[in-house]
Scaffold this motif. Structure first.
Motif, mmCIF file in Angstrom:
data_model
loop_
_atom_site.group_PDB
_atom_site.id
_atom_site.type_symbol
_atom_site.label_atom_id
_atom_site.label_comp_id
_atom_site.label_asym_id
_atom_site.label_seq_id
_atom_site.Cartn_x
_atom_site.Cartn_y
_atom_site.Cartn_z
ATOM 1 N N LEU A 173 0.835 -1.196 0.000
ATOM 2 C CA LEU A 173 0.000 0.000 0.000
ATOM 3 C C LEU A 173 0.878 1.256 0.000
ATOM 4 O O LEU A 173 0.592 2.223 -0.722
ATOM 5 N N CYS B 130 -0.664 2.942 7.277
ATOM 6 C CA CYS B 130 -0.821 1.740 6.451
ATOM 7 C C CYS B 130 -0.429 0.479 7.209
ATOM 8 O O CYS B 130 -0.175 -0.554 6.595
ATOM 9 N N PHE C 177 -5.763 4.214 6.608
ATOM 10 C CA PHE C 177 -6.088 3.133 5.668
ATOM 11 C C PHE C 177 -6.328 1.804 6.370
ATOM 12 O O PHE C 177 -6.520 0.786 5.710
ATOM 13 N N ALA D 234 -1.332 -3.650 -4.072
ATOM 14 C CA ALA D 234 -1.820 -3.253 -2.747
ATOM 15 C C ALA D 234 -3.205 -3.844 -2.489
ATOM 16 O O ALA D 234 -3.471 -4.389 -1.414
ATOM 17 N N LEU E 84 -4.563 -6.794 0.509
ATOM 18 C CA LEU E 84 -5.583 -6.583 1.529
ATOM 19 C C LEU E 84 -6.561 -7.755 1.542
ATOM 20 O O LEU E 84 -6.704 -8.460 0.543
#
Lengths: 204, 204
Positions: free
Chosen positions: A92, A149, A173, B95, B99
């Motif tokens: 990220l 992050c 985030f 990214a 997640l």
DNA sequence: TAGATTGTTAATCGATTAACAATC
DNA sequence: TAGATTGTTAATCGATTAACAATC
């Protein structure tokens, strides 16, 4: 003076969108009707929103795009650069570094990680630093924003630490609801919540 | 039946937050007051929001956390998995893959890129595909969502192409305002706009 | 029982839309 | 001039808060 007028939250949200419309416009003037059609809202609302600004339109002509954009840029403060750090050296972080936030007047000045083993590795052009030097780096670069992050389990503690060391705003985030001292700014970027919106809309 | 009742947009937004609160709760019951304190809103509003749901609270006790969560999960449809493709093979794609969206009932099934030279490269476990096979992949996996991660100049055209080929919802990371056919779902994830909010708040 | 908490109705507040005079 | 478009006030609509009876 314009700053002293209370700006309704809903108006503020739309002003950001108007700025985006202006960016995509090539003509020197734009009418409330054109803006409204583009965003699929009511032109009366556009004019009402602009009534909070100094900028005046010209009957039969519309609004001066350049003038309007300048006022909005001023309102959002994009012409003075704000420095940002990224905390959490992962994909990220890399993604954020790959994006261009200069249009918003934001510049990344350092990347941190909570894990010692990641310190020294490179994320883009930035050598990952450890949180021990956070305060020094914040002062040196006058960093005001931190993009958070890190993993969910470290989110709350890390965020508090950032605020303690002088960070003014956390761009969160992590998806974790942060509980921070009065005055600390938090803007959540919760991707999972956005997916819930999509899933709900898909059911219709 | 509950689906037939109109759910105000503002209530919908809060229901997503309540779900987050419930996830963080360990107790079997929670009161409107506890939820409200956590989110810094009015407890009356919490009860009003819940009045749109089937779920009933117990006086002196509160709401059954498990029951409430189940109803919200149902409302958002997180228990049936929706398949998603990612378009744009870059750091942002990486990214998103890093997640975990399983909690939202979303699974990535393929990664695409508009540039032929990126086809075949790996992003995480996914070999990047070209858009020629998009329709086939959408059908095969019944993919309904596309995370749009391409560059600004390709955003509009790519989005239209996705909808034409059967994608129902575009999760738009490009920052470009998309103009799509009636019925297409768009959810914008405009990071630059979030930064404008932060910059504005910092000026106070 | 007394007291805490829900559920709902009424009152208030704020945001949007309608209407229209002013202007170029 | 006629007509398009702004700016603003009034009317409407929707969302939040206040109040309170019902309930466990």
């Amino acid at each position: 003076m314009a700053e002293m007028i209370h700006l309704p939250r809903s108006t503020f949200e739309r002003l950001k969108m108007y700025r985006k419309v202006l960016e995509a416009t090539k003509k020197p003037y734009i009418s409330s009707d054109e803006i409204a059609r583009f965003l699929e809202i009511n032109p009366d609302l556009v004019r009402k929103d602009f009534s909070y600004l100094k900028c005046q339109g010209k009957p039969r002509v519309g609004y001066d795009v350049e003038e309007l954009r300048k006022e909005l840029d001023d309102l959002f403060g994009v012409n003075n650069t704000t420095n940002m750090i990224i905390v959490g050296a992962n994909d990220l972080a890399r993604a954020l570094l790959s994006l261009d936030f200069s249009k918003a007047g934001v510049k990344v000045v350092a990347v941190f990680d909570t894990e010692k083993e990641n310190v020294g590795k490179f994320i883009g052009e930035f050598a990952v630093r450890e949180l021990d030097v956070l305060e020094r780096v914040i002062r040196r670069f006058d960093a005001e924003i931190a993009a958070l992050c890190v993993s969910k389990d470290r989110a709350q503690a890390t965020a508090r630490f950032l605020i303690e060391k002088g960070i003014k705003a956390v761009w969160n985030f992590t998806g974790v609801h942060l509980d921070l001292p009065e005055g600390a700014i938090v803007v959540d970027e919760d991707l999972t919540q956005s997916l819930l919106t999509i899933k709900h809309l898909l059911k219709k």
